[in-house]
Enzyme design. Structure first.
Site, PDB file in Angstrom:
ATOM      1  CG  ASP A 295      -1.770   1.168   1.394  1.00 15.45           C
ATOM      2  OD1 ASP A 295      -2.589   1.361   0.480  1.00 15.45           O
ATOM      3  OD2 ASP A 295      -1.646   1.920   2.376  1.00 15.45           O
ATOM      4  CD  GLU A 337      -2.473   2.164  -3.528  1.00 15.25           C
ATOM      5  OE1 GLU A 337      -3.401   2.946  -3.805  1.00 15.25           O
ATOM      6  OE2 GLU A 337      -1.696   2.380  -2.590  1.00 15.25           O
TER       7      GLU A 337
END
Ligand code: GLC
Length: 652
Positions: A295, A337
């Site tokens: 993330d 990401e």
């Protein structure tokens, strides 16, 4: 003469010094599995040099670097010892077949456990649903322990080793991972490693003044450094707050918080943070997770005088994590990401870094082409920016839990005669339904009054015109919205990469405005596309007259077709000139199989001339694999309203 690189020798020397000590410390355990230990050591010797070099780049200047090496080697051994034997077997299998995830069989889905099935225990009952859909990859949105209330949809983790008790337990997660594995479905989870929640034990200890834990975060006694950093930083959630620093009353210090004020950025210049987070990562890998979604990768390293995004050290950290997983848990993959400029997105993709990456450019440009009815920007960008390093691939999505930002390259836009600033404004107006003739029901997200920037929330179907059409009870518009949806799906499934379905979209989920009544969600319009699965609506999916039935079956049909076509495995993709600025075309090929795919982004019929078809290898009668209709020899291709063809142009 090139400078002598002392590092490989030093890497070997360090390992030769540390390993015997570690072997002594764990000797009882290691004697139980000499054969396995031998295999582990082979991997260790293979990966150690690069791990050493990365760690040296990050921490070599610190006086206790040797201690860092020692601790990391111990962690590797410890987590390998804890790794369940079924996973060790899988590691061996995957090592023998390292590009298993490139297969045409890979089809993904992503969901929030609480919104889909309330909890992990009940999710187990839906494995047959995933099988019916054809999924081989399942991403469960953040489900670790988080503070109650606003926790950024699970992205403010307060314990990496516990599941949110409302959702279940770690034991249930491991069991589910095993059950999915049995069914050939790989489990993916988020690894939220840029920040922890301010309720995490480390943050709590920092708040209590423990200097070791204060060093886990970036904290400052006054505004001097924060102000210097701030000059170059962008606001990620500008409607919620300005600036990237939060005052902590307990510590009486400023803390770096890139996202929400309760998400404290971890300080990776501290090797203890690196080690601690590597252990959390290996712990999750040992629960049976096959893919970790890394993330917010862009933000993990800070450097004064820069925007603190995509710094070289961010890559080094991920590569060091990658080397560690290749030693302990080689079946684990990383998915990056990075929702940043396309030049930066591609830099995270490498077999030694992230083997998978979201493809935000394709996602944004599919929506761009749907609005403009022109494929110029899509074609130009995909021609130049689709290729990934060998052994890596994209994860292609049309919608996810986040907003849509228009991340195309400004120069790409200029090259085809578009003003990038004006074009983004147009797209924002179009997708918030504020443009004449717009079909879309998007909701603005994070309007920034200083820059005029805004991003878009909304479900696939609402953005594509279904909500508007249903409200108007206009069957023609409904059919048109369905065609738009099917068009984007057909590209997502065929263009190369793992297609990732945002669960709910397979039923044509519309925007859900109930978030407006929830004080913990009302300021975050992304909740408009994060709604509860309406199982009661159509669980059996037998009523063929419903939209849900049609959407579901079209999705299943496309997934099944993909699995029959090796040409659609992830690898090369060649964008072609269709000779028509409304038609987006590309060729997919593998061994003897070759498929020409053409997509019409307008409401009107569009033509691709025989001469163009011939130039791309169309000879004789060819079959459209989507419906088995033959395109006769020497004819033009005429594509109706938002239709696609997958023409089989393999040579016998
Ligand atoms: C990622 C997530 C997003 C979250 C942010 C902060 O971008 O996708 O939902 O808000 O990270 O963790």
């Amino acid at each position: 003469m090139a400078d002598y690189d002392w590092r490989p020798d030093q890497a070997r020397t360090s390992l030769n010094r540390i390993l015997p000590e570690v072997e002594k410390a764990y000797s009882a355990d290691l004697q139980q599995a000499p054969h396995e230990w031998h295999k582990f050591k082979n991997r260790l010797h293979r990966e150690w040099e690069r791990l050493f070099i990365y760690l040296h780049q990050l921490y070599g200047w610190q006086y206790d670097f040797f201690y860092t090496l020692e601790r990391i080697l111990k962690s590797l051994v410890q987590y390998w010892l804890e790794r369940p034997s079924e996973l060790k077997l899988l590691d061996e299998k995957r090592e023998a077949e390292p590009t298993w995830f490139m297969s045409e069989n890979m089809v993904g889905g992503v969901l929030y456990v609480d919104l889909f099935s309330d909890n992990l225990a009940k999710l187990d009952d839906h494995i047959s649903y995933f099988k019916k859909l054809g999924l081989t990859y399942l991403h469960l949105m953040p489900l670790l322990a988080v503070p109650k209330g606003d926790n950024d949809g699970g992205y403010a983790v307060s314990d990496y080793r516990a599941i949110n008790p409302d959702i279940g337990t770690m034991e249930e997660l491991s069991k589910l991972a095993a059950a999915l594995r049995e069914e050939g479905i790989s489990l993916a989870l988020d690894f939220v490693f840029n920040h922890t929640s301010d309720q995490h034990m480390w943050a709590q200890k920092a708040k209590s003044g423990d200097p070791d834990f204060m060093a886990y975060y970036y904290t400052y006694p006054d505004r001097e450094l924060p102000d210097q950093f701030q000059k170059y930083l962008r606001d990620i959630f500008p409607t919620i707050r300005k600036g990237s620093f939060t005052w902590c009353e307990e510590m009486k210090r400023w803390v770096w918080t890139t996202f929400n004020s309760f998400q404290w950025d971890l300080n990776y210049s501290n090797p203890e943070v690196f080690r601690a987070m590597a252990e959390e990562m290996l712990f999750l890998a040992n629960q049976g997770v096959k893919v970790l979604r890394l993330d917010a990768v862009a933000f993990i390293w800070k450097r004064l005088g820069t925007n603190c995004e995509n710094q070289p050290e961010a890559h080094t950290i991920i590569r060091a994590f990658n080397a560690m997983t290749k030693i302990v848990a080689p079946c684990l993959l990383f998915k990056s990401e990075a929702i940043v400029h396309p030049d930066e997105v591609i830099r995270y993709i490498h077999p030694d870094e992230c083997q998978l990456s979201y493809n935000p450019l394709l996602m944004a440009l599919l929506w761009e082409a749907l609005a403009t009815r022109e494929v110029k920007l899509l074609e130009h960008s995909m021609r130049n920016r689709y290729r990934t390093p060998a052994g890596c691939t994209w994860v292609n999505y049309v919608r996810c839990h986040d907003d849509i930002g228009w991340t195309f390259d400004d120069q790409d836009a200029r090259n085809i005669g578009l003003d990038p600033v004006g074009h983004r404004k147009f797209l924002n107006k179009f997708y918030t339904g504020d443009y004449p003739g717009s079909f879309s029901k998007g909701v603005p997200f994070q309007f920034n009054a200083d820059t005029g920037d805004v991003r878009i929330s909304g479900t696939f179907s609402s953005l594509a015109g279904l909500e508007d059409a249903v409200e108007k009870q206009d069957t023609e518009l409904i059919e048109r919205a369905i065609r738009r949806i099917n068009l984007l799906r057909s590209i997502q499934v065929s263009i190369g990469g793992i297609p990732l379905l945002y669960i709910g979209d397979e039923w044509g989920m519309l925007n859900d405005y109930t978030y407006l009544t929830d004080p913990t969600k009302v300021n975050d319009s992304r909740w408009v596309h994060r709604s509860r699965k309406r199982w009661e609506a159509r669980e059996d999916l037998t009523d063929q007259d419903t939209l849900e039935w049609r959407f579901f079956h079209e999705m299943v049909k496309l997934f099944n077709l993909r699995k029959k076509l090796p040409a659609l495995r992830n690898g090369g993709m060649e964008v072609i000139h269709t000779g028509n600025s409304h038609l987006f075309g590309y060729i997919r090929a593998f061994k003897d199989q070759k498929i020409l795919i053409v997509n019409n982004f307008t409401e009107e019929p569009q033509l691709m001339e025989t001469a163009h078809l011939r130039a791309w290898g169309v000879k004789g009668n060819v079959i459209n694999l989507l419906n088995d209709v033959v395109l006769p020899e020497n004819s033009n291709l005429i594509l109706d309203d938002h239709r696609a063809v997958w023409l089989d142009i393999s040579q016998p």
